[in-house]
Write a protein that holds these residues in place. Sequence first.
Motif, PDB file in Angstrom:
ATOM      1  N   LEU A 156      -8.938  14.897  14.512  1.00  0.00           N
ATOM      2  CA  LEU A 156      -8.241  13.797  13.834  1.00  0.00           C
ATOM      3  C   LEU A 156      -6.886  14.268  13.313  1.00  0.00           C
ATOM      4  N   GLU A 157      -6.808  15.509  12.819  1.00  0.00           N
ATOM      5  CA  GLU A 157      -5.533  16.032  12.345  1.00  0.00           C
ATOM      6  C   GLU A 157      -4.493  16.050  13.467  1.00  0.00           C
ATOM      7  N   GLU A 158      -4.938  16.336  14.686  1.00  0.00           N
ATOM      8  CA  GLU A 158      -4.028  16.374  15.830  1.00  0.00           C
ATOM      9  C   GLU A 158      -3.609  14.978  16.250  1.00  0.00           C
ATOM     10  N   VAL A 159      -4.457  14.017  16.000  1.00  0.00           N
ATOM     11  CA  VAL A 159      -4.100  12.621  16.259  1.00  0.00           C
ATOM     12  C   VAL A 159      -3.049  12.157  15.251  1.00  0.00           C
ATOM     13  N   LEU A 160      -3.293  12.452  13.980  1.00  0.00           N
ATOM     14  CA  LEU A 160      -2.438  11.927  12.909  1.00  0.00           C
ATOM     15  C   LEU A 160      -1.086  12.634  12.828  1.00  0.00           C
ATOM     16  N   GLN A 161      -1.058  13.939  13.064  1.00  0.00           N
ATOM     17  CA  GLN A 161       0.185  14.719  12.926  1.00  0.00           C
ATOM     18  C   GLN A 161       0.924  14.314  11.651  1.00  0.00           C
ATOM     19  N   LYS A 162       0.317  14.635  10.519  1.00  0.00           N
ATOM     20  CA  LYS A 162       0.722  14.076   9.233  1.00  0.00           C
ATOM     21  C   LYS A 162       2.126  14.470   8.778  1.00  0.00           C
ATOM     22  N   GLU A 163       2.658  15.584   9.265  1.00  0.00           N
ATOM     23  CA  GLU A 163       3.946  16.055   8.752  1.00  0.00           C
ATOM     24  C   GLU A 163       5.059  15.031   8.953  1.00  0.00           C
ATOM     25  N   ASP A 164       5.030  14.302  10.092  1.00  0.00           N
ATOM     26  CA  ASP A 164       6.096  13.342  10.389  1.00  0.00           C
ATOM     27  C   ASP A 164       5.634  11.895  10.297  1.00  0.00           C
ATOM     28  N   LEU A 165       4.416  11.679   9.885  1.00  0.00           N
ATOM     29  CA  LEU A 165       3.847  10.328   9.859  1.00  0.00           C
ATOM     30  C   LEU A 165       4.429   9.532   8.699  1.00  0.00           C
ATOM     31  N   THR A 166       4.999   8.370   9.006  1.00  0.00           N
ATOM     32  CA  THR A 166       5.600   7.537   7.963  1.00  0.00           C
ATOM     33  C   THR A 166       4.748   6.315   7.620  1.00  0.00           C
ATOM     34  N   LEU A 167       4.020   5.789   8.596  1.00  0.00           N
ATOM     35  CA  LEU A 167       3.156   4.636   8.362  1.00  0.00           C
ATOM     36  C   LEU A 167       1.946   4.728   9.272  1.00  0.00           C
ATOM     37  N   ALA A 168       0.771   4.446   8.701  1.00  0.00           N
ATOM     38  CA  ALA A 168      -0.460   4.442   9.482  1.00  0.00           C
ATOM     39  C   ALA A 168      -1.222   3.152   9.201  1.00  0.00           C
ATOM     40  N   VAL A 169      -1.426   2.356  10.247  1.00  0.00           N
ATOM     41  CA  VAL A 169      -2.298   1.187  10.175  1.00  0.00           C
ATOM     42  C   VAL A 169      -3.624   1.605  10.786  1.00  0.00           C
ATOM     43  N   LEU A 170      -4.681   1.589   9.991  1.00  0.00           N
ATOM     44  CA  LEU A 170      -5.963   2.133  10.414  1.00  0.00           C
ATOM     45  C   LEU A 170      -7.043   1.074  10.305  1.00  0.00           C
ATOM     46  N   THR A 188       4.331  10.496   1.229  1.00  0.00           N
ATOM     47  CA  THR A 188       5.388  10.087   2.159  1.00  0.00           C
ATOM     48  C   THR A 188       4.899   9.144   3.252  1.00  0.00           C
ATOM     49  N   THR A 189       3.617   8.830   3.266  1.00  0.00           N
ATOM     50  CA  THR A 189       3.061   7.964   4.311  1.00  0.00           C
ATOM     51  C   THR A 189       2.502   6.691   3.704  1.00  0.00           C
ATOM     52  N   GLN A 190       2.966   5.556   4.182  1.00  0.00           N
ATOM     53  CA  GLN A 190       2.398   4.275   3.772  1.00  0.00           C
ATOM     54  C   GLN A 190       1.179   3.979   4.632  1.00  0.00           C
ATOM     55  N   LEU A 191       0.159   3.437   4.001  1.00  0.00           N
ATOM     56  CA  LEU A 191      -1.126   3.213   4.673  1.00  0.00           C
ATOM     57  C   LEU A 191      -1.531   1.754   4.589  1.00  0.00           C
ATOM     58  N   VAL A 192      -2.045   1.244   5.686  1.00  0.00           N
ATOM     59  CA  VAL A 192      -2.651  -0.085   5.715  1.00  0.00           C
ATOM     60  C   VAL A 192      -4.053   0.081   6.273  1.00  0.00           C
ATOM     61  N   PHE A 193      -5.061  -0.229   5.476  1.00  0.00           N
ATOM     62  CA  PHE A 193      -6.450  -0.141   5.897  1.00  0.00           C
ATOM     63  C   PHE A 193      -6.929  -1.534   6.305  1.00  0.00           C
ATOM     64  N   VAL A 194      -7.400  -1.661   7.542  1.00  0.00           N
ATOM     65  CA  VAL A 194      -7.956  -2.918   8.041  1.00  0.00           C
ATOM     66  C   VAL A 194      -9.468  -2.796   7.931  1.00  0.00           C
ATOM     67  N   MET A 195     -10.077  -3.575   7.031  1.00  0.00           N
ATOM     68  CA  MET A 195     -11.464  -3.355   6.648  1.00  0.00           C
ATOM     69  C   MET A 195     -12.261  -4.648   6.644  1.00  0.00           C
ATOM     70  N   VAL A 216      -1.008   2.423  -0.548  1.00  0.00           N
ATOM     71  CA  VAL A 216      -2.103   1.846   0.237  1.00  0.00           C
ATOM     72  C   VAL A 216      -2.114   0.335   0.094  1.00  0.00           C
ATOM     73  N   ARG A 217      -2.181  -0.353   1.235  1.00  0.00           N
ATOM     74  CA  ARG A 217      -2.398  -1.795   1.238  1.00  0.00           C
ATOM     75  C   ARG A 217      -3.605  -2.083   2.111  1.00  0.00           C
ATOM     76  N   LEU A 218      -4.221  -3.238   1.884  1.00  0.00           N
ATOM     77  CA  LEU A 218      -5.455  -3.588   2.578  1.00  0.00           C
ATOM     78  C   LEU A 218      -5.271  -4.867   3.380  1.00  0.00           C
ATOM     79  N   CYS A 219      -5.947  -4.931   4.510  1.00  0.00           N
ATOM     80  CA  CYS A 219      -5.958  -6.129   5.354  1.00  0.00           C
ATOM     81  C   CYS A 219      -7.402  -6.466   5.662  1.00  0.00           C
ATOM     82  N   PHE A 220      -7.758  -7.730   5.504  1.00  0.00           N
ATOM     83  CA  PHE A 220      -9.134  -8.163   5.699  1.00  0.00           C
ATOM     84  C   PHE A 220      -9.199  -9.256   6.771  1.00  0.00           C
ATOM     85  N   PRO A 221      -9.563  -8.916   7.993  1.00  0.00           N
ATOM     86  CA  PRO A 221      -9.733  -9.950   9.018  1.00  0.00           C
ATOM     87  C   PRO A 221     -10.781 -10.971   8.592  1.00  0.00           C
ATOM     88  N   SER A 222     -10.662 -12.167   9.103  1.00  0.00           N
ATOM     89  CA  SER A 222     -11.556 -13.252   8.711  1.00  0.00           C
ATOM     90  C   SER A 222     -13.005 -12.929   9.064  1.00  0.00           C
TER      91      SER A 222
END
Length: 606
Positions: A156-170, A188-195, A216-222
């Motif tokens: 997962l660390e290799e997927v994220l490559q956190k050093e340059d990551l600015t935004l992650a929608v997960l 330094t990374t903004q996060l959006v959790f889709v839960m 951190v911001r949250l998104c809730f699908p219907s």
Amino acid sequence: MSLDEQEEADLRQAIELSLQADPSKRKHEVIVVDSDSSTTDDEAPTGQVVHQANISEMEPAPNLPVMGILGLDRKAMEQERLARKRKASISPPPIRKSTKLSETTLEKSISPACTPSIDAPTKIVPSSPSSKLPYANGAVKKTWAFRHPRDNDIKLEEVLQKEDLTLAVLSSFQWDVEWLLRKIKTKTTQLVFVMQADDDDVKAEYRKETASMPNVRLCFPSMEGQVNCMHSKLMLLSYPSHLRIVVPTANLVPYDWGETGIMENTVFLIDLPRFESTSTTSASPKMTTFGVDLIHFLGAMGLEKSIVDSMHHFDFSATQDLAFVHTIGGANTSDGPSWRRTGYCGLGRAISNLGLATEDPLNIDYITSSVGSLNTEFLTTLYLAAQGDQGIGVYNWRTTPASKLSKIVDRNMQAKQQTAHKQIATGFKIYFPSMETVRTSTGGPNNGGTICFQSKWWDNPAFPRDLLRDSKSRREGMLMHNKIIYVYPTPSHPLRASHSTTAWAYIGSANCSESAWGRLVKDRGTKTPKLNCRNWECGVVVPLRRAVAMAHHAAVDEIDGDGVVVEGGKAMKTEGLRAFENVMPVPIRYPGREYGDGDRPWFFTG
């Protein structure tokens, strides 16, 4: 990884803020299984988030951890912090930048001006051949597994490559938020959790849990109506030079990413360069079908418009011969989200758009971590979708009175279904572990809870038992949480690498169930088609020809027209799953042992 003194203080502050809530009045959610098993309208939904009674009304349990519904054990976090502090007096941790956690609530901490966006500085030059993006052509990899040698896998660390990551929608079904945040530079990374959140109370609780995390911001699908499960797994990772799209079969929990060495998954990922100018969306080239369907799905989930619109700031041309397929939870009609572009209808549409449609017989090998209440009708719709059928033929044949059906249409559809039934009986394999396989696995039965099947379905005389195969990993002792479909012609129709080849693979979140792929019915009010979907799902279709190009770092048109790939002047032979094995992970031992008279599948829910 150890935290420095500033991070210790910030973490302690966040824990103290969270502990201010009264746990005796908090509803807890317990994930029973990572399942999306099919149910009919008169059956109780299974494999979903189950709400327990209010804790204050239950019998007291000794030493219950103070936990939030996101799985944050605050008492344990505080104990771990103190332990790290004691350890630091002996062996100081390496100095790292601090991660500041604010007391400001989620709603107040992020103003409209700092709403998450994939926008970068005004002029970012897309990657040139000399600065090759790691996955510019796409890749399919196994998740890394503890105690197993590394081989075309990824952490997962290799997927994220956190050093340059600015935004992650997960997006994920199961979460370990504390574990996840340790893999990201939260300052330094903004996060959006889709839960998944079944009601407003749960949404409010989730927001309360993350209130001390300003980025951190949250998104809730219907989850209204028939929707049972927000099961999709998707990552949109933004960097200064590119966007990384990741479609894993794994949830955001440590065991799905191999850290316990008991469960394995598969990951598709591709890097898309950023256009030099992002001032307007109209200036960008025409979006590929992959991009259009991704954007449609993001909008349906309810992601902020700024994120959805910013997809146009990236060059999607590398996705030209790939397909993003999805299932949008709820009733999909022609008036709302179109039934033609989601679920199994959307799968058939994608296969047709990719030029993979065929009337030739196909073999299908489906690796699944959950099995629904399967029957011949559902498997037929899935098989026909794999041939490029978009669902309307079976729908007409099933919903139109026989007296009104054209004799020619009726005869053709009957012939098509009979052919499908015959091929399903001989060429459709469903890989799911047996009781014995789970019992003898590294983790044993106590770690089989995200692999789901109900005994009442297996015992149903209509269940197609002959199609099941024991699912055994090539990595000794591991269980699989994969959802992969391999589709290829029968031996009498050998594979070719021409544009008409019909071999492809699906990697995504959809298990083998009607809940995952939907059911096309006639709307009682409008008398028009309506696709009912109980789950949210997403995945990627990778044609074999494209997989070869990805594995050999070649352009698709560089692949020889008479064979899948040429090495040393000789075309490689490609038959069955071996064709895929040459270019992408095939994690199972195939063709797989058939279930005998005394064999039983693994049943987690009884």
